[in-house]
Motif scaffolding. Structure first.
Motif, mmCIF file in Angstrom:
data_model
loop_
_atom_site.group_PDB
_atom_site.id
_atom_site.type_symbol
_atom_site.label_atom_id
_atom_site.label_comp_id
_atom_site.label_asym_id
_atom_site.label_seq_id
_atom_site.Cartn_x
_atom_site.Cartn_y
_atom_site.Cartn_z
ATOM 1 N N GLY A 1 29.500 51.426 53.833
ATOM 2 C CA GLY A 1 30.145 52.770 53.307
ATOM 3 C C GLY A 1 30.943 52.785 52.402
ATOM 4 O O GLY A 1 30.616 53.832 51.461
ATOM 5 N N LEU A 2 31.255 51.413 51.972
ATOM 6 C CA LEU A 2 32.614 51.020 50.642
ATOM 7 C C LEU A 2 32.148 51.166 49.318
ATOM 8 O O LEU A 2 31.659 49.641 49.614
ATOM 9 C CB LEU A 2 34.064 50.332 51.749
ATOM 10 C CG LEU A 2 33.724 50.835 53.139
ATOM 11 C CD1 LEU A 2 34.884 49.441 53.495
ATOM 12 C CD2 LEU A 2 35.488 52.202 52.906
ATOM 13 N N ALA A 3 32.504 52.141 48.309
ATOM 14 C CA ALA A 3 31.534 51.542 47.043
ATOM 15 C C ALA A 3 33.364 50.656 46.260
ATOM 16 O O ALA A 3 32.266 49.546 45.552
ATOM 17 C CB ALA A 3 32.047 52.854 46.727
ATOM 18 N N GLU A 4 34.366 50.047 47.020
ATOM 19 C CA GLU A 4 35.516 49.543 46.447
ATOM 20 C C GLU A 4 35.887 48.966 47.722
ATOM 21 O O GLU A 4 36.134 49.111 48.908
ATOM 22 C CB GLU A 4 36.205 50.618 46.330
ATOM 23 C CG GLU A 4 36.367 51.890 45.361
ATOM 24 C CD GLU A 4 36.801 50.770 44.098
ATOM 25 O OE1 GLU A 4 37.369 50.731 43.749
ATOM 26 O OE2 GLU A 4 36.070 51.315 43.143
ATOM 27 N N ARG A 5 35.989 47.516 46.984
ATOM 28 C CA ARG A 5 36.438 46.884 48.612
ATOM 29 C C ARG A 5 37.492 47.208 48.855
ATOM 30 O O ARG A 5 38.990 47.464 48.142
ATOM 31 C CB ARG A 5 37.114 45.181 47.356
ATOM 32 C CG ARG A 5 36.998 44.489 48.734
ATOM 33 C CD ARG A 5 37.312 42.623 47.690
ATOM 34 N NE ARG A 5 37.799 41.496 47.904
ATOM 35 C CZ ARG A 5 37.087 40.981 48.870
ATOM 36 N NH1 ARG A 5 35.792 40.951 48.032
ATOM 37 N NH2 ARG A 5 37.367 39.566 49.141
ATOM 38 N N PRO A 6 37.591 47.302 50.293
ATOM 39 C CA PRO A 6 38.987 47.389 50.645
ATOM 40 C C PRO A 6 40.692 46.963 50.503
ATOM 41 O O PRO A 6 39.994 45.560 50.463
ATOM 42 C CB PRO A 6 38.475 47.397 51.912
ATOM 43 C CG PRO A 6 38.273 47.161 53.127
ATOM 44 C CD PRO A 6 36.536 47.044 51.490
ATOM 45 N N ARG A 7 41.271 47.861 50.387
ATOM 46 C CA ARG A 7 42.766 47.018 50.016
ATOM 47 C C ARG A 7 43.645 46.853 51.359
ATOM 48 O O ARG A 7 44.149 45.353 50.652
ATOM 49 C CB ARG A 7 43.325 48.321 49.108
ATOM 50 C CG ARG A 7 43.547 48.321 47.869
ATOM 51 C CD ARG A 7 43.678 49.357 47.046
ATOM 52 N NE ARG A 7 42.949 49.565 45.697
ATOM 53 C CZ ARG A 7 42.992 48.940 44.618
ATOM 54 N NH1 ARG A 7 44.035 49.127 44.637
ATOM 55 N NH2 ARG A 7 42.007 49.721 43.668
ATOM 56 N N SER A 8 43.392 47.760 51.964
ATOM 57 C CA SER A 8 44.289 47.633 53.367
ATOM 58 C C SER A 8 43.664 46.246 54.089
ATOM 59 O O SER A 8 42.912 45.969 53.957
ATOM 60 C CB SER A 8 44.645 48.635 54.330
ATOM 61 O OG SER A 8 43.973 48.924 55.224
ATOM 62 N N ILE A 9 45.099 45.548 55.127
ATOM 63 C CA ILE A 9 44.171 44.346 55.598
ATOM 64 C C ILE A 9 43.501 44.924 56.503
ATOM 65 O O ILE A 9 42.612 44.256 56.690
ATOM 66 C CB ILE A 9 45.542 43.302 55.660
ATOM 67 C CG1 ILE A 9 45.863 42.364 54.747
ATOM 68 C CG2 ILE A 9 44.903 42.483 57.180
ATOM 69 C CD1 ILE A 9 47.270 42.203 54.986
ATOM 70 N N PRO A 10 43.784 45.262 57.605
ATOM 71 C CA PRO A 10 42.370 46.053 58.628
ATOM 72 C C PRO A 10 41.813 46.781 58.583
ATOM 73 O O PRO A 10 40.571 45.622 58.643
ATOM 74 C CB PRO A 10 43.383 46.846 59.169
ATOM 75 C CG PRO A 10 44.871 46.845 59.355
ATOM 76 C CD PRO A 10 44.780 46.188 57.191
ATOM 77 N N GLU A 11 41.001 46.677 57.105
ATOM 78 C CA GLU A 11 40.070 47.195 56.664
ATOM 79 C C GLU A 11 39.020 45.822 56.280
ATOM 80 O O GLU A 11 37.793 46.167 56.233
ATOM 81 C CB GLU A 11 40.181 48.736 55.601
ATOM 82 C CG GLU A 11 40.637 50.167 56.064
ATOM 83 C CD GLU A 11 41.009 50.940 54.507
ATOM 84 O OE1 GLU A 11 40.848 52.141 55.518
ATOM 85 O OE2 GLU A 11 41.296 50.852 54.630
ATOM 86 N N LYS A 12 39.753 45.449 55.507
ATOM 87 C CA LYS A 12 38.960 44.195 55.155
ATOM 88 C C LYS A 12 38.926 43.660 56.001
ATOM 89 O O LYS A 12 37.601 42.652 56.165
ATOM 90 C CB LYS A 12 40.287 43.312 54.044
ATOM 91 C CG LYS A 12 39.264 43.067 53.072
ATOM 92 C CD LYS A 12 40.648 42.140 52.019
ATOM 93 C CE LYS A 12 41.690 42.985 51.620
ATOM 94 N NZ LYS A 12 42.684 42.233 50.162
ATOM 95 N N GLN A 13 39.643 43.505 57.165
ATOM 96 C CA GLN A 13 38.928 42.828 58.246
ATOM 97 C C GLN A 13 37.707 42.692 59.528
ATOM 98 O O GLN A 13 37.028 42.371 59.520
ATOM 99 C CB GLN A 13 40.003 42.196 59.233
ATOM 100 C CG GLN A 13 42.025 41.211 58.593
ATOM 101 C CD GLN A 13 42.757 41.631 59.062
ATOM 102 O OE1 GLN A 13 42.738 42.169 59.902
ATOM 103 N NE2 GLN A 13 43.211 39.959 59.325
ATOM 104 N N ALA A 14 37.963 44.545 58.727
ATOM 105 C CA ALA A 14 36.862 45.233 59.304
ATOM 106 C C ALA A 14 35.654 44.963 59.203
ATOM 107 O O ALA A 14 34.492 44.181 59.879
ATOM 108 C CB ALA A 14 37.055 46.459 59.471
ATOM 109 N N ALA A 15 35.782 45.216 57.904
ATOM 110 C CA ALA A 15 34.605 45.321 57.103
ATOM 111 C C ALA A 15 33.907 43.331 57.255
ATOM 112 O O ALA A 15 32.545 42.888 56.737
ATOM 113 C CB ALA A 15 34.678 45.258 55.337
ATOM 114 N N ALA A 16 35.298 42.846 57.343
ATOM 115 C CA ALA A 16 34.398 40.551 57.359
ATOM 116 C C ALA A 16 33.439 40.781 58.545
ATOM 117 O O ALA A 16 32.429 40.307 58.857
ATOM 118 C CB ALA A 16 35.603 40.131 57.060
#
Ligand code: GLU
Length: 374
Positions: free
Chosen positions: A66-81
């Motif tokens: 449910g994220l509208a924007e690409r996450p900025r923090s690395i752990p969040e990006k990794q979680a999304a991936a």
């Protein structure tokens, strides 16, 4: 700038799809898009071994979380991936299953490519999958790779994969139908190039990138990919994945998208790895004499020609060589000394090496066989 398309028999094909093609905003991995891609790939799969490089993990994970924007923090990006990659694979599994094409997930990191042993290992895995008639679906391992050590975009990754498996063709499917002389959304007279013989600075200057939220790559990374593919002797086509049946048309040699010709004097596999697969671990600046000896006379690099050493590297690692006006990078090579040793022997004559180090070692800092002029 233009010539004819030379596609021999394409037995090994690498297809790369961007996030924008296989995902939809708010939805992530899009079943209709993935079904269309699977049908397109299935239509050309007879008698061919195909590797799919797919983006879309982060975009799919964003939708799931449910994220509208690409996450900025690395752990969040990794979680999304992490969330997105499995959702993406699940859809590929279903879509290719309907065409009886088994798939296997291969997640690579930059180190899998920069470390020679791991590089050969990745190659063997891909070749084994192809032998089993499985289509590998490759992505960067976004859940563990952090920004500094990433390949960073799947355009470059797909060219590295094409080089790794000695592909006969690399097709980048995207949402534009090729490389234009100008931004077609702004300039009505912008013309699509049908073929590009060499990636000159003029060609690189044509890359107009829009920053958007889903994809990482744009034309700039596609041209870097074209350069890598060309050096590996692999022709590349950029074409629109929105056009049904586009792969068939590309393989039939029709004039769709933009074709990039491979270099005739392709680099051997090991030199390709030196030139492109590795982020250099250090930088050596050389003097004018060494620059000329290396670039014009095919010599090895000796300690006497080195004026500056940057970085902390081990022997056996790849470093960039800088020289000439402006200190531009002109070559890469595998060093025979680590950074500490090299600082001791910088500028030394060959006969002084043993004395300065206290032990006998190599004469050359980089042997010509381990050197690639870029
Ligand atoms: N590996 C990223 C993903 O799957 C995308 C990288 C790219 O778009 O080039 O989300």
């Amino acid at each position: 700038m233009s010539g004819t398309r030379r596609l021999g028999r394409v037995r090994r094909l690498v297809v790369k799809v961007g996030s924008g093609l296989v995902t939809a905003p708010g939805v992530g991995a899009s079943p209709p898009r993935i079904d269309a891609l699977a049908a397109d790939i299935a239509s050309v799969s007879e008698g061919r071994r195909i590797v799919l490089v797919s983006s879309g993990a982060i975009a799919t994970g964003m939708a799931r979380l449910g994220l509208a924007e690409r996450p900025r923090s690395i752990p969040e990006k990794q979680a999304a991936a992490a969330v997105g990659q499995s959702a993406l694979m699940w859809q590929y599994e279903a879509a290719f299953g309907r065409h009886r094409i088994p798939v296997g997930q291969v997640l690579l990191t930059a180190q899998d490519i920069s470390d020679r042993a791991r590089y050969l290992n990745a190659k063997n895995t891909l070749l084994a999958l192809l032998k089993f008639d499985v289509m590998p679906i490759v992505n960067e391992n976004d859940t563990v790779a952090v920004e500094e050590i990433k390949v960073g975009d799947n355009d470059n990754l797909s060219a590295l994969v094409a080089s790794l498996i000695d592909a006969d063709l690399l097709v980048l499917l995207t949402d534009v139908d090729g490389l234009y002389t100008d931004d077609p959304s702004v300039n009505a007279r912008a013309r699509k190039l049908d073929t590009v013989d060499a990636i000159t600075d003029e060609i690189v200057g044509l890359a107009h990138d829009r920053a958007d939220r889903v994809s990482v790559g744009g034309m700039a990374t596609k041209l870097q990919a074209a350069r890598k593919a060309a050096a590996a002797g692999v022709p590349m086509v950029i074409a629109s994945g929105l056009e049904p049946g586009v792969l068939r048309r590309v393989l039939d040699g029709e004039s769709v998208g933009t074709y990039f010709a491979p270099k005739a004097d392709r680099l051997g596999a090991r030199k390709r790895w030196i030139a492109f697969a590795v982020p250099p671990q250090g930088r050596l600046t050389v003097d004018a004499g060494a620059l000329a000896a290396l670039t014009q006379r095919g010599k090895s690099l000796l300690p006497s020609g080195i004026v500056e050493i940057e970085g902390d590297f081990d022997s056996g690692e790849v470093v960039a060589l800088l020289g000439g006006a402006g200190g531009k990078e002109f070559a890469r090579g595998v060093v025979n000394f680590d950074a500490t040793e090299l600082r001791k022997i910088r500028g030394a004559k060959t006969q002084e090496i043993e004395h300065r180090l206290g032990y006998k070692s190599f004469d050359e800092v980089i042997h010509r066989d381990n050197l690639v002029i870029l």
